[in-house]
Design a protein around this motif. Structure first.
Motif, mmCIF file in Angstrom:
data_model
loop_
_atom_site.group_PDB
_atom_site.id
_atom_site.type_symbol
_atom_site.label_atom_id
_atom_site.label_comp_id
_atom_site.label_asym_id
_atom_site.label_seq_id
_atom_site.Cartn_x
_atom_site.Cartn_y
_atom_site.Cartn_z
ATOM 1 N N LEU A 175 0.828 -1.210 0.000
ATOM 2 C CA LEU A 175 0.000 0.000 0.000
ATOM 3 C C LEU A 175 0.857 1.252 0.000
ATOM 4 C CD1 LEU A 175 -3.135 -0.459 2.218
ATOM 5 C CD2 LEU A 175 -2.906 -0.440 -0.245
ATOM 6 N N GLU A 176 0.227 2.320 -0.461
ATOM 7 C CA GLU A 176 1.022 3.508 -0.700
ATOM 8 C C GLU A 176 1.484 4.176 0.584
ATOM 9 O OE1 GLU A 176 -1.581 5.489 -3.426
ATOM 10 O OE2 GLU A 176 -0.803 4.315 -5.101
ATOM 11 N N TYR A 177 0.693 4.051 1.660
ATOM 12 C CA TYR A 177 1.192 4.738 2.864
ATOM 13 C C TYR A 177 2.406 4.051 3.463
ATOM 14 C CZ TYR A 177 -2.032 1.632 5.511
ATOM 15 O OH TYR A 177 -2.718 0.580 6.028
ATOM 16 N N ALA A 234 5.129 5.392 1.361
ATOM 17 C CA ALA A 234 5.450 6.757 1.785
ATOM 18 C C ALA A 234 6.348 6.709 3.010
ATOM 19 C CB ALA A 234 4.169 7.521 2.095
ATOM 20 N N ALA A 265 9.714 6.047 1.986
ATOM 21 C CA ALA A 265 10.310 7.236 1.383
ATOM 22 C C ALA A 265 10.840 8.194 2.454
ATOM 23 C CB ALA A 265 9.294 7.951 0.496
ATOM 24 N N PHE A 266 10.320 8.068 3.692
ATOM 25 C CA PHE A 266 10.844 8.881 4.789
ATOM 26 C C PHE A 266 11.976 8.162 5.510
ATOM 27 C CE2 PHE A 266 6.452 10.758 4.947
ATOM 28 C CZ PHE A 266 6.847 11.997 4.470
ATOM 29 N N ARG A 303 -17.134 0.915 5.248
ATOM 30 C CA ARG A 303 -16.279 2.100 5.371
ATOM 31 C C ARG A 303 -16.588 2.855 6.653
ATOM 32 N NH1 ARG A 303 -13.657 3.844 0.476
ATOM 33 N NH2 ARG A 303 -11.734 2.779 0.857
ATOM 34 N N GLN A 315 10.801 13.193 -2.338
ATOM 35 C CA GLN A 315 9.547 12.647 -1.809
ATOM 36 C C GLN A 315 8.641 12.194 -2.927
ATOM 37 O OE1 GLN A 315 8.413 11.730 1.203
ATOM 38 N NE2 GLN A 315 10.603 11.920 1.617
ATOM 39 N N ILE A 316 7.524 11.602 -2.549
ATOM 40 C CA ILE A 316 6.622 11.041 -3.554
ATOM 41 C C ILE A 316 5.170 11.279 -3.140
ATOM 42 C CG2 ILE A 316 6.807 8.749 -2.474
ATOM 43 C CD1 ILE A 316 6.493 7.610 -5.381
ATOM 44 N N PHE A 318 1.262 9.865 -4.185
ATOM 45 C CA PHE A 318 0.713 8.721 -4.910
ATOM 46 C C PHE A 318 -0.620 9.039 -5.570
ATOM 47 C CE2 PHE A 318 3.433 7.041 -1.622
ATOM 48 C CZ PHE A 318 4.206 6.157 -2.320
ATOM 49 N N GLN A 319 -1.062 8.041 -6.338
ATOM 50 C CA GLN A 319 -2.284 8.195 -7.112
ATOM 51 C C GLN A 319 -3.542 8.122 -6.263
ATOM 52 O OE1 GLN A 319 -2.594 5.286 -10.194
ATOM 53 N NE2 GLN A 319 -4.674 5.825 -10.700
ATOM 54 N N ASP A 320 -3.616 7.078 -5.407
ATOM 55 C CA ASP A 320 -4.881 6.800 -4.731
ATOM 56 C C ASP A 320 -4.906 7.486 -3.369
ATOM 57 O OD1 ASP A 320 -7.105 5.853 -3.557
ATOM 58 O OD2 ASP A 320 -6.637 3.730 -3.792
ATOM 59 N N TYR A 338 -6.946 7.324 -1.155
ATOM 60 C CA TYR A 338 -7.500 6.496 -0.090
ATOM 61 C C TYR A 338 -6.473 5.514 0.440
ATOM 62 C CZ TYR A 338 -11.865 8.608 -1.172
ATOM 63 O OH TYR A 338 -12.839 9.541 -1.339
ATOM 64 N N ALA A 339 -5.533 5.111 -0.400
ATOM 65 C CA ALA A 339 -4.542 4.141 0.048
ATOM 66 C C ALA A 339 -3.267 4.806 0.532
ATOM 67 C CB ALA A 339 -4.208 3.170 -1.085
ATOM 68 N N SER A 340 -3.151 6.128 0.354
ATOM 69 C CA SER A 340 -1.859 6.724 0.665
ATOM 70 C C SER A 340 -1.781 7.300 2.073
ATOM 71 C CB SER A 340 -1.505 7.788 -0.374
ATOM 72 O OG SER A 340 -2.423 8.838 -0.303
ATOM 73 N N LEU A 341 -2.895 7.264 2.817
ATOM 74 C CA LEU A 341 -2.837 7.715 4.212
ATOM 75 C C LEU A 341 -3.239 6.550 5.109
ATOM 76 C CD1 LEU A 341 -4.674 11.149 3.913
ATOM 77 C CD2 LEU A 341 -2.228 10.708 3.727
ATOM 78 N N ALA A 365 4.559 15.170 2.236
ATOM 79 C CA ALA A 365 5.794 15.181 1.473
ATOM 80 C C ALA A 365 6.571 16.479 1.726
ATOM 81 C CB ALA A 365 5.488 15.024 -0.010
#
Lengths: 325, 448, 687
Positions: free
Chosen positions: B335-337, B340, B343-344, B447, C444-445, C447-449, C451-454, C518
């Motif tokens: 997942l992107e978080y 992220a 990345a830190f 949700r 830094q980066i 992202f697209q989504d 909802y998935a990036s936090l 970021a």
């Protein structure tokens, strides 16, 4: 696909080795053969000579893993590990405490076990899938609601209750079938009907509810909406589209138990006096016959691993995505 | 003199942890919201009441001591070798009054005929009067009236109590109107209307009869509750750390760590569960039997056996949870978080603690409540097979095991079995309903 | 209207949700004429998909049709019993969906999924059914139909799957086809193919199409008439040309203004403030009033009706706005089309902040008995690029071309297989793990989504300070909290947000939080991985404005990964176009987009539907090959309209076409570089 299956079979070898090591540790390291001899002979009045004799009779008088006093290859083979654990790989199980050939017992008792377990498995699968399909078809209706309630109630009842209650009702009150016992050939049917019915009824709750969840999950998917948009009837949608997809997790989930059907059911066999592997195991546990328990552990894992391989094969049969990769 | 059993300590620690967790949830909306959803379900509220009663019994039964013996003059204080619990103290009138053998519920006479010596010296074969059950009756003809009177008294007391609870409920209902208090109240009412008459009758009779050695079945059933709870909860306590650590590690680190952990749980999984447990318990039994010097009292020995049973059950059943968590961690780590955080340059341990663990906690909770009922049922089966708790420990399994042979008697001794199954059914059903509500409440597809 | 085939009257659809009854569709009237393509346009949550599902009576379980009529040739579909409705579905009204990969049954063959429609709705049997299925596959342009018939959906690419969906829908020759975002999940070149197919089939079969979309470009290309939906209502219906010439409702106008175009370079995009109002309540006035810049008192207290505009020459236009009672809105003002070439040229004068040389990311493919590595997926296969401080480089390409992998490899979120990345003079591959970790703050980066990036389990304050804590930015927690507050202000969120959790924010707000996160570690470069592709146009405009102003104020460089050409035109200084793991053309935005040289770039640009709608499209056959087995020679030659025999032999070297410009195509080998290629008009200049 061929390579895939061969790889799965090869993967079974280290697992069996692992099982073997675990059982060896459990049976010979947690308690030494001396402990077991003392246990079997009665801990109080036991002489060292009696222990040695007991061990020698059963071949436990060897060192555990390394026989320094032996010559050549016997240094490795003249050990408990080799004699008692490694030889399991060739299905050489040795003798039980009452000096019977374990392999022979297993061969003889496999079939009564199967005669009980196979009908329970097949009828149970058919009944549960039908029931689950009914609930899914009439979802969000009273039938569905009370069906789920019944499932939860049924899975909250102990298996022991089904068995004892069933025996009491069918045999004692109604005198329909013999309360326990077994006979060869077609005669077995008389003895098997009740345990089969009880086995099926006992499994309905948990399985039906699980299958219902799977069906409903599939029914929420996009392709079901597509099928409805084509104007197909709800029955066709359910049987042609949903069932085929939901069967993938159902089938692969049940295939794994098929080989273990040979092991039979501990409870049923002991309650109904069926001379299968289940009652054999229970008797061995209650008599603290470690050789038999050890053999059953090993053969149980062999069956399970065969089941895993069959699962992998069944995936390739039912799921084109895996078959054609 | 207080006696501290290992399982007692663990049970109370668990209770403390649960309380702490409740406070933690209140302050964290991502936990408070799903829990609030759980308690909005009527089935959950009713089962919470039932479970609450069971837990209260279990907790009371987890405070052990050895009663002081009456001092003979000049002697030092002495303690009985018998270990009792606070629950025993509350039920002392049930515990102390053993009959000779079987007697039916509310009976005044024994179940088996005996040679009775009449005052005139003649011998007669008849059902003897019980020592305690209905002993206060001069004439057995008063039996029906006495039973009815006691039942009515019990119902009256229960009704009075229910009225008080009703008044309290009215106040609470105003403060939290979204919670289905009526379901909880209905459950309380059913329990009170059962418990009231039972209590009133138990002072003069054996409400649910007696077993082979004449012990009161009602007492045995109440004492068995603790064993079920201990097995259902302590096992998960053992299984959780192993399952969580290995599952998450496999899914997050992948590579060889994943391979090793997967190999480990496939191997353990491939041994049929009952057999592995049986083998381990047999070995433990041999060990305990050969080292009697390690235990001061029989109760401590039985307790240790119970604890080991939990550990064995836990160590053989972590594989399911680990596999679930591995899959989830695998998904989460993409997942992107999480990326992220990479990345830190956030360290792995911190990612596991801050990102992965909180996001699989719902799976852990669901697994925990789902496992509970299965374990309670498994205890009975294992005890039947002979690899369960110590035969001296009160449990539903030992009760069933002791009583099942008597089904062949004519007439049937049904009450011990019926009691054990009913108590167990109520517990497991409540646990299953509660587990369902928890699963629905924590379902990530809903949700927040 | 007499020739209307499908008429929707006062349709109301309600959904049961946790927060109450949601009026997803609230009184919609549509008339669909025979053989016409009618577009229903709106942003997410406008109710357009619910309208479509209501017509088919295929609502999710929480939904129900509360009121209205749906007349198919005069027969009310909503009054039909379910069995009769089933005879209509697929036979007279068919539907195709957005996501072809989930809309087809994974365990049935393609052929079976088509034949079941034929069997259900026609009298054909046996061989005739199969023959018809083959004919259908042929008609939707699937090559080798007989073989494809026996295949399963997973063996087909996304474009082919959507063609199969269309074949299913056409199987019983329906009079109406409802297409719900039929190309949203597809790449632009594939989208162009599918849109062509739909247009062709419509013309051939005189079929009416109800096209549901959020993309005004697609509307311009496909539709004869347009209806704009907002908050469950239609706010404007018009013929296409009238609509695109001068949209009348303030919301429609705003939708156009928010689109990024080259003309708006250097200016702020127009945004729609606020959010769609919750549809659970009743409305006293216009639903758009809170977000409308021209609203007046009456808009708050009186619900506007769909009315014809007095003095309007086009007969079929209806608008739901009080203002239009006074007449037509003034035509939109053309923004200056002059692009400040100066800023573009100045790019090269800035110092290079990051440079990638021959960057490679290869993923091994394991196969066979022992999972030996039998090959590699060459996701990124020798990418070289340089990004200048304070500038934006756009990395453009279709899905699967490796652009996201390249971006992550640049940051070393994925370990590159080869090549090197030099950041601020330091070669990242030579850095120790620890040194790399410490240097992470500079890159830094986003992202697209959103909802998935936090992380849903963390408060915004913790999310924003995580990076600072990890990289030791700020003296202590208090200091960091000041910084966090400052960041929130920078991205335009209120301070109260700090104590809240991500689920309390909308998609656009979440993307702002991700940007603030970021920014927290004061980066020099941000890789923006499709940061707006999950957002609606009006929200996209807000994010683009924010990114642009941050760059101007803080001098951050962006690597902007996107497939959306119009964003590139609006935002980027330089462009690099990727195809199958390699960059095939690069240069300044004006150079590449204004005068694309590589045949792929030309095709890609021409496939993008634009609101002016008048552009010749270069059609690309086939689909993106697998990066595991790239074609020999030039990767693009099997699809290239200008391919020559030589293209098959070797991968073309980069040809320098100017100070800032390279292209990998043998058409421009040194000798040919002088002669300009025949082809397209410039793009940046057209208006």
């Amino acid at each position: 696909m061929f390579a895939y299956i061969v790889r799965r079979i090869l993967y079974a070898i280290p697992i069996l080795v692992g099982v073997n090591l675990i059982t060896f540790a459990l049976f010979f390291i947690v308690n030494t053969p001396d402990d077991m001899a003392r246990m079997q002979l009665g801990a109080k009045r036991v002489t060292p000579e009696a222990i040695e004799k007991w061990k020698a009779e059963r071949g436990y008088d060897l060192p555990l893993v390394w026989n320094a006093s032996a010559e050549g290859s016997a240094k490795a083979t003249g050990t408990i590990f080799f004699q008692k654990s490694v030889r399991l790989f060739v299905f050489d199980f040795g003798f039980s405490e009452d000096k019977r050939d374990i392999a022979g017992e297993i061969r003889a008792r496999m079939w009564p076990s199967l005669a009980l377990a196979l009908p329970v498995f097949l009828v149970g699968l058919a009944v549960c899938i039908t029931f689950a399909l009914l609930m899914a078809f009439f979802r969000a209706s009273y039938l569905d609601f009370w069906g789920v309630v019944a499932c939860v109630a049924m899975m909250s009842i102990s298996t022991l209750f089904y068995i004892i209650g069933g025996q009491y009702l069918a045999s004692k009150i109604w005198h329909l079938v013999p309360i326990s016992g077994y006979a060869g050939g077609l005669d077995a049917v008389r003895f098997l009907i009740l345990p089969v019915v009880i086995g099926v009824v006992g499994g309905i709750g948990a399985s039906s509810r699980w299958y219902r969840t799977l069906f409903l999950e599939e029914m929420g998917k996009d392709y079901v909406r597509t099928a409805r948009a084509k104007g197909l009837t709800e029955g066709v949608v359910l049987f042609r589209h949903v069932l085929k997809n939901a069967m993938i997790p159902i089938l692969t989930g049940v295939v794994v138990v098929i080989p273990t059907l040979f092991l039979g059911s501990l409870l049923m066999e002991s309650f109904f006096g069926i001379p299968g592997l289940g009652s054999y195991t229970i008797d061995a546990i209650q008599a603290q016959d470690f050789s038999v328990v050890r053999s059953m552990v090993f053969i149980g894992s062999v069956f399970y691993i065969v089941g895993l391989i069959l699962t992998d094969i069944s995936y390739t049969v039912v799921d084109p995505r895996i078959r054609l990769e | 003199m207080p006696v501290i059993l290992v399982t007692d300590v663990l049970v109370w620690l668990l209770a403390a942890a649960a309380t702490g967790y409740a406070f933690y949830c209140r302050r964290h909306p991502h936990l408070a919201v799903p829990w609030a959803r759980v308690f909005r379900s009527t089935a959950a509220m009713a089962s919470v009441v039932v479970l609450g009663v069971y837990v209260a019994l279990g907790l009371l039964d987890s405070l052990h001591f050895r009663p002081e013996l009456e001092k003979k003059d000049g002697e030092q204080k002495a303690y009985s070798s018998e270990v009792l619990s606070v629950l025993d103290l509350a039920l002392s009138h049930l515990r102390g009054r053993s009959e000779k053998t079987y007697s039916a519920p509310l009976a005044t006479r024994s179940f088996a005929k005996e040679q009775i010596e009449l005052p005139d010296g003649r011998q007669l074969r008849d059902f003897p009067r019980l020592r305690f059950g209905g002993a206060h009756l001069q004439d057995e003809g008063e039996w029906a009236g006495d039973v009815a009177k006691r039942m009515l008294t019990g119902i009256a007391v229960a009704a009075a109590l229910l009225f008080l609870i009703f008044l309290v409920m009215k106040i609470i209902r105003k403060r939290r109107p979204e919670i289905p208090w009526s379901a909880a109240y209905a459950a309380i009412a059913v329990l009170a209307l059962l418990a009231g008459p039972a209590a009133a009758l138990s002072s003069g009779y054996h409400v649910l009869g007696t077993d082979k050695v004449g012990q009161d079945i009602f007492y045995l059933a109440l004492k068995s509750v603790r064993t079920s709870l201990v097995i259902g909860t302590l096992t998960t306590l053992v299984l959780l750390p192993v399952g969580i650590a290995l599952g998450i590690a496999a899914g997050y680190f992948k590579g060889w760590i994943d391979d090793v952990i997967q190999y480990l749980y496939t191997t353990l999984n491939s041994i049929p569960g009952v057999l592995l447990i049986a083998a381990a318990v047999l070995m433990m039994q041999v060990y305990i039997d050969l080292h009697p010097e390690m235990f001061q009292t029989a109760v401590q020995r039985a307790d240790l056996r119970l604890l080991f049973l939990c550990i064995i059950l836990g160590l053989t059943s972590w594989t399911g949870l680990a596999r679930l968590l591995r899959g989830e961690a695998l998904k989460l780590s993409q997942l992107e978080y999480i990326q992220a955080a990479h990345a830190f340059g956030v360290r792995d341990t911190r990612i596991l603690a801050r990102h992965i663990l909180p996001n699989v906690s719902h799976i852990v909770i669901i697994a925990m409540v789902m496992d509970f009922s299965g374990l309670v049922l498994a205890e009975a089966v294992l005890s039947y097979v002979g690899v369960g708790v110590d035969p001296s420990t009160n449990s539903f399994g030992t009760m069933i095991n002791a009583a099942r042979m008597e089904m062949a008697r004519e007439p049937v001794v049904w009450w011990a079995l019926a009691t054990a199954f009913t108590f167990m059914f109520a517990l497991v059903l409540a646990a299953n309903l509660f587990a369902d509500a928890v699963r629905d409440g924590f379902d990530p597809r809903v949700r927040m | 209207m007499s020739n209307s085939i499908l008429e929707v009257v006062n349709l109301k659809t309600h959904l049961d949700t946790a927060t109450g009854e949601l009026r997803a569709v609230d009184g919609v009237d549509i008339k669909l004429r025979k053989g016409e393509c009618f577009a229903l346009v709106g942003e997410s949550g406008s109710g357009k998909s619910m309208t479509a599902l209501s017509l088919m009576r295929l609502l999710p379980e929480a939904g129900r049709i509360a009121d209205g009529r749906v007349l198919l040739d005069g027969q009310d579909l909503l009054a039909l019993p379910e069995a009769a409705m089933r005879a209509v579905r697929g036979r007279r009204v068919a539907m195709i969906f957005q996501e072809p990969s989930t809309a087809l049954n994974p365990v049935l063959t393609v052929g079976r999924q088509i034949t079941e429609v034929i069997e259900r709705h026609t009298a054909l049997t046996g061989e005739a059914v199969r023959a018809r299925a083959l004919a259908l596959l042929d008609a939707v342009g699937i090559p080798d139909a007989a073989r494809r018939c026996e295949e399963y959906p997973f063996q087909l690419s996304g474009g082919l799957k959507q063609r199969v969906m269309i074949a299913c829908a056409l199987a019983a020759e329906p009079e109406v086809l409802i297409a719900d975002e039929p190309t949203t999940a597809l790449d632009v070149t594939i989208q162009a193919q599918i849109l062509d197919l739909l247009a062709k089939l419509q013309a051939e079969r005189q079929m009416a199409i109800l096209l549901i979309t959020h993309d005004l470009g697609i509307v311009a290309r496909m539709a004869q008439r347009v209806a704009v939906m907002y908050a469950g209502e239609i706010v404007e219906i018009a013929d296409r040309d009238a609509f695109f010439a001068a949209p009348q409702h303030p919301y429609s106008q705003k939708l156009f203004d928010a689109l990024p175009t080259p003309e708006k370079r250097g200016t702020e995009l127009s945004v729609i403030p606020g959010q769609v109002p919750p549809l659970t309540g009743k409305f006293e006035g216009c639903r758009f009033v809170e977000r409308c810049e021209v609203a007046y008192l009456r808009c708050r207290h009186e619900v506007p009706q769909l009315i014809a505009i007095p003095g309007d020459a086009t007969a079929h236009r209806l608008v739901r706005c009080h203002l239009r009672e006074q007449g037509l809105a003034p035509p939109p003002q053309n923004v200056s089309t002059e692009v400040e070439e100066g800023t573009l040229v100045a790019v090269a004068s800035m110092p290079v902040i990051v440079e990638a040389e021959n960057l490679k990311v290869h993923f091994p493919i394991h196969k066979g008995l022992f999972k030996r590595t039998v090959g590699y997926v060459r996701a990124v296969d020798g990418v070289s690029l340089a990004i200048h401080a304070g500038r934006t480089l756009a990395l453009v390409g279709e899905s699967g071309c490796g652009k996201t992998t390249a971006g992550k490899a640049l940051l070393r979120l994925i370990a590159p297989t080869g090549g090197r990345v030099v950041f601020a003079g330091k070669d990242l591959s030579t850095l120790s793990r620890n040194a790399l970790r410490k240097g992470r703050g500079a890159m830094q980066i986003i992202f697209q989504d959103p909802y998935a990036s936090l992380n849903p389990r963390m408060r915004i304050a913790d999310i924003l300070s995580e990076g600072m804590r990890s990289l030791d930015v700020g003296r202590d927690d208090k200091d960091r909290m000041y910084r966090v507050a400052e960041l929130l202000e920078q991205v335009g969120l209120p301070l109260e947000a700090l104590a809240r959790y991500p689920h309390e924010f909308s998609g656009g707000q979440r993307q702002r939080i991700a940007i603030a996160r970021a920014l927290a570690v004061e980066p020099k470069l941000i890789v923006c991985d499709e940061p707006t592709s999950a957002l609606d146009v009006s929200v996209q405009a807000q994010i683009l404005n924010l990114l642009k102003s941050l760059q101007e104020r803080l001098g951050i460089a962006y690597l902007f990964i996107t497939h959306n050409i119009s964003i590139v035109e609006y935002l980027a200084h330089e462009v690099a176009v990727m195809y199958l793991g390699r960059i095939i053309e690069r240069g300044t935005t004006a150079e590449v987009l204004g005068d694309p040289k590589h045949p792929y770039t030309q095709a890609l640009l021409s496939a993008v539907p634009t609101v002016d709608g008048k552009r010749e499209i270069i059609r690309l056959g086939g689909e993106l090959p697998s990066p595991a087995h790239p074609p020999a020679g030039c990767h693009f030659h099997p699809r290239c309209p200008k391919a020559m025999p030589e293209c098959r032999e070797a991968y073309p070297e980069a040809v320098q076409l100017g100070r800032t410009r390279t292209v990998n195509c043998i058409l421009y080998r040194a000798s040919k570089a002088a002669s300009s290629t025949p082809g397209r008009r410039g793009r940046c200049g057209t208006g």
